[in-house]
Write a protein that holds these residues in place. Sequence first.
Motif, PDB file in Angstrom:
ATOM      1  N   LEU A 109       0.836  -1.201   0.000  1.00 45.94           N
ATOM      2  CA  LEU A 109       0.000   0.000   0.000  1.00 45.94           C
ATOM      3  C   LEU A 109       0.871   1.251   0.000  1.00 45.94           C
ATOM      4  N   GLU A 110       1.918   1.241   0.806  1.00 45.87           N
ATOM      5  CA  GLU A 110       2.804   2.402   0.845  1.00 45.87           C
ATOM      6  C   GLU A 110       3.592   2.539  -0.457  1.00 45.87           C
ATOM      7  N   THR A 111       3.957   1.418  -1.065  1.00 46.88           N
ATOM      8  CA  THR A 111       4.625   1.461  -2.368  1.00 46.88           C
ATOM      9  C   THR A 111       3.703   2.095  -3.409  1.00 46.88           C
ATOM     10  N   ALA A 112       2.440   1.705  -3.392  1.00 47.15           N
ATOM     11  CA  ALA A 112       1.467   2.248  -4.345  1.00 47.15           C
ATOM     12  C   ALA A 112       1.247   3.742  -4.121  1.00 47.15           C
ATOM     13  N   ARG A 113       1.279   4.164  -2.880  1.00 45.94           N
ATOM     14  CA  ARG A 113       1.127   5.594  -2.590  1.00 45.94           C
ATOM     15  C   ARG A 113       2.287   6.390  -3.180  1.00 45.94           C
ATOM     16  N   HIS A 161       4.145  10.048  -7.791  1.00 46.14           N
ATOM     17  CA  HIS A 161       5.051  10.393  -8.893  1.00 46.14           C
ATOM     18  C   HIS A 161       4.475  10.053 -10.268  1.00 46.14           C
ATOM     19  N   ALA A 162       3.241   9.594 -10.330  1.00 42.76           N
ATOM     20  CA  ALA A 162       2.626   9.222 -11.603  1.00 42.76           C
ATOM     21  C   ALA A 162       2.333  10.459 -12.453  1.00 42.76           C
ATOM     22  N   ALA A 163       2.085  10.209 -13.719  1.00 45.91           N
ATOM     23  CA  ALA A 163       1.746  11.303 -14.633  1.00 45.91           C
ATOM     24  C   ALA A 163       0.426  11.958 -14.221  1.00 45.91           C
ATOM     25  N   ASP A 164       0.322  13.230 -14.473  1.00 50.32           N
ATOM     26  CA  ASP A 164      -0.926  13.959 -14.190  1.00 50.32           C
ATOM     27  C   ASP A 164      -1.956  13.675 -15.282  1.00 50.32           C
ATOM     28  N   ALA A 165      -3.204  13.677 -14.897  1.00 49.13           N
ATOM     29  CA  ALA A 165      -4.312  13.552 -15.847  1.00 49.13           C
ATOM     30  C   ALA A 165      -5.555  14.111 -15.175  1.00 49.13           C
ATOM     31  N   GLU A 166      -6.381  14.738 -15.940  1.00 43.85           N
ATOM     32  CA  GLU A 166      -7.603  15.312 -15.385  1.00 43.85           C
ATOM     33  C   GLU A 166      -8.638  14.207 -15.175  1.00 43.85           C
ATOM     34  N   VAL A 220      -4.985   6.302  -5.505  1.00 40.99           N
ATOM     35  CA  VAL A 220      -5.064   7.185  -6.661  1.00 40.99           C
ATOM     36  C   VAL A 220      -4.673   8.603  -6.238  1.00 40.99           C
ATOM     37  N   ARG A 221      -4.096   9.343  -7.182  1.00 40.37           N
ATOM     38  CA  ARG A 221      -3.797  10.763  -6.957  1.00 40.37           C
ATOM     39  C   ARG A 221      -4.428  11.556  -8.098  1.00 40.37           C
ATOM     40  N   PRO A 222      -5.711  11.919  -7.943  1.00 44.74           N
ATOM     41  CA  PRO A 222      -6.374  12.628  -9.038  1.00 44.74           C
ATOM     42  C   PRO A 222      -5.797  14.016  -9.290  1.00 44.74           C
ATOM     43  N   ARG A 223      -5.331  14.649  -8.218  1.00 48.04           N
ATOM     44  CA  ARG A 223      -4.701  15.969  -8.370  1.00 48.04           C
ATOM     45  C   ARG A 223      -3.459  16.032  -7.492  1.00 48.04           C
ATOM     46  N   MET A 224      -3.511  16.729  -6.365  1.00 44.04           N
ATOM     47  CA  MET A 224      -2.303  16.918  -5.562  1.00 44.04           C
ATOM     48  C   MET A 224      -2.162  15.912  -4.424  1.00 44.04           C
ATOM     49  N   THR A 225      -3.264  15.325  -4.012  1.00 43.71           N
ATOM     50  CA  THR A 225      -3.258  14.478  -2.818  1.00 43.71           C
ATOM     51  C   THR A 225      -3.484  13.018  -3.182  1.00 43.71           C
ATOM     52  N   LEU A 238      -4.898   9.483  -2.467  1.00 42.59           N
ATOM     53  CA  LEU A 238      -6.041   8.963  -1.721  1.00 42.59           C
ATOM     54  C   LEU A 238      -5.939   7.447  -1.597  1.00 42.59           C
ATOM     55  N   VAL A 239      -6.352   6.942  -0.449  1.00 48.27           N
ATOM     56  CA  VAL A 239      -6.478   5.499  -0.229  1.00 48.27           C
ATOM     57  C   VAL A 239      -7.923   5.222   0.116  1.00 48.27           C
ATOM     58  N   GLN A 240      -8.562   4.347  -0.649  1.00 42.07           N
ATOM     59  CA  GLN A 240      -9.984   4.082  -0.466  1.00 42.07           C
ATOM     60  C   GLN A 240     -10.232   2.581  -0.439  1.00 42.07           C
ATOM     61  N   ARG A 241     -10.912   2.128   0.588  1.00 46.27           N
ATOM     62  CA  ARG A 241     -11.272   0.719   0.643  1.00 46.27           C
ATOM     63  C   ARG A 241     -12.370   0.451  -0.373  1.00 46.27           C
ATOM     64  N   LEU A 242     -12.199  -0.606  -1.144  1.00 48.77           N
ATOM     65  CA  LEU A 242     -13.165  -0.928  -2.190  1.00 48.77           C
ATOM     66  C   LEU A 242     -14.278  -1.819  -1.663  1.00 48.77           C
ATOM     67  N   PRO A 243     -15.504  -1.603  -2.140  1.00 48.27           N
ATOM     68  CA  PRO A 243     -16.617  -2.470  -1.745  1.00 48.27           C
ATOM     69  C   PRO A 243     -16.540  -3.818  -2.444  1.00 48.27           C
ATOM     70  N   PRO A 244     -17.406  -4.772  -2.080  1.00 47.14           N
ATOM     71  CA  PRO A 244     -17.367  -6.108  -2.693  1.00 47.14           C
ATOM     72  C   PRO A 244     -17.391  -6.044  -4.223  1.00 47.14           C
ATOM     73  N   GLY A 245     -16.484  -6.760  -4.847  1.00 42.28           N
ATOM     74  CA  GLY A 245     -16.421  -6.795  -6.302  1.00 42.28           C
ATOM     75  C   GLY A 245     -15.696  -5.615  -6.915  1.00 42.28           C
ATOM     76  N   GLY A 246     -15.357  -4.619  -6.109  1.00 47.43           N
ATOM     77  CA  GLY A 246     -14.766  -3.396  -6.647  1.00 47.43           C
ATOM     78  C   GLY A 246     -13.418  -3.611  -7.295  1.00 47.43           C
ATOM     79  N   ALA A 247     -12.588  -4.452  -6.686  1.00 47.87           N
ATOM     80  CA  ALA A 247     -11.261  -4.701  -7.255  1.00 47.87           C
ATOM     81  C   ALA A 247     -11.377  -5.422  -8.592  1.00 47.87           C
TER      82      ALA A 247
END
Length: 258
Positions: free
Chosen positions: A114-118, A123-128, A190-195, A197-206
């Motif tokens: 999880l920390e690796t993914a953060r 450092h990932a590319a920006d996208a709107e 995910v980092r949609p903009r500057m921050t 985010l870590v979000q727990r996924l609901p059943p089937g979400g992954a």
Amino acid sequence: MSITIQTRFAGALLDTDQAIPEGLAAWNGPRPKRRFQVYRNNVAVGLIGALASRFPMAEKIVGEEFFAAMAHEFIRRHPPRSPLLLNYGDDLADFVETFEPAASVSYLPDVIRLETARGRAYHAADAEPLDASILASLPAARLPALTLTLHPSVSIIRSAHPFVTIWAMNVGDMDFAPIEDWVGQDALVVRPRMTVLVQRLPPGGAAFLYALGADANLATAVEKAATEAADFDLSANLAGAIQAGAIAAIGFRENGNE
């Protein structure tokens, strides 16, 4: 130094089981063994610090002393291959899975993932992120063929442990409390903009997001998610992904065609 001495030097630098290489006296002045030992210690301390800065919650969970010992063994077995340490430790989770002293902390590798993914998201590319109003304007008849491109920063992590809850408690997002329902959890990072985010996924979400990431259309992604979780809720999962900024673009695919 010759290439042979350089090779021995580099190997001995990170592996304290190796003898200090011969031939250093002329290169390093008097008392080369003592100088080498000081240099060896400084390098190890620096690399341990780099890993601790990348994985602060892992260090918090096991304690500084244990983490330092574990990191030192990782460094010995997996020395850095580049002077740039931005990605050093990406394979730490796999190492910890086989590190016997950490076996009792079975969820630790997934916290590290999880920390690796953060870090990767940061450092990932920006996208709107996709504007939710775009989906709302689509005809219902076109939705099954809809494809959703995930944001470049997205990672999906699956675990047999409640690692999202454990991470959230240690980072301060949740109060510490006994975990009575010890079940596996899935996470969206995910980092949609500057921050980030870590979000727990609901059943089937992954399964749903994995399918979308593999370029499946909405109908196929829903089928895969429902196969895994009979109570899969498309509306909740889709809304959650859009609100988190995990969707960057849309397209359409029917019968394997654009």
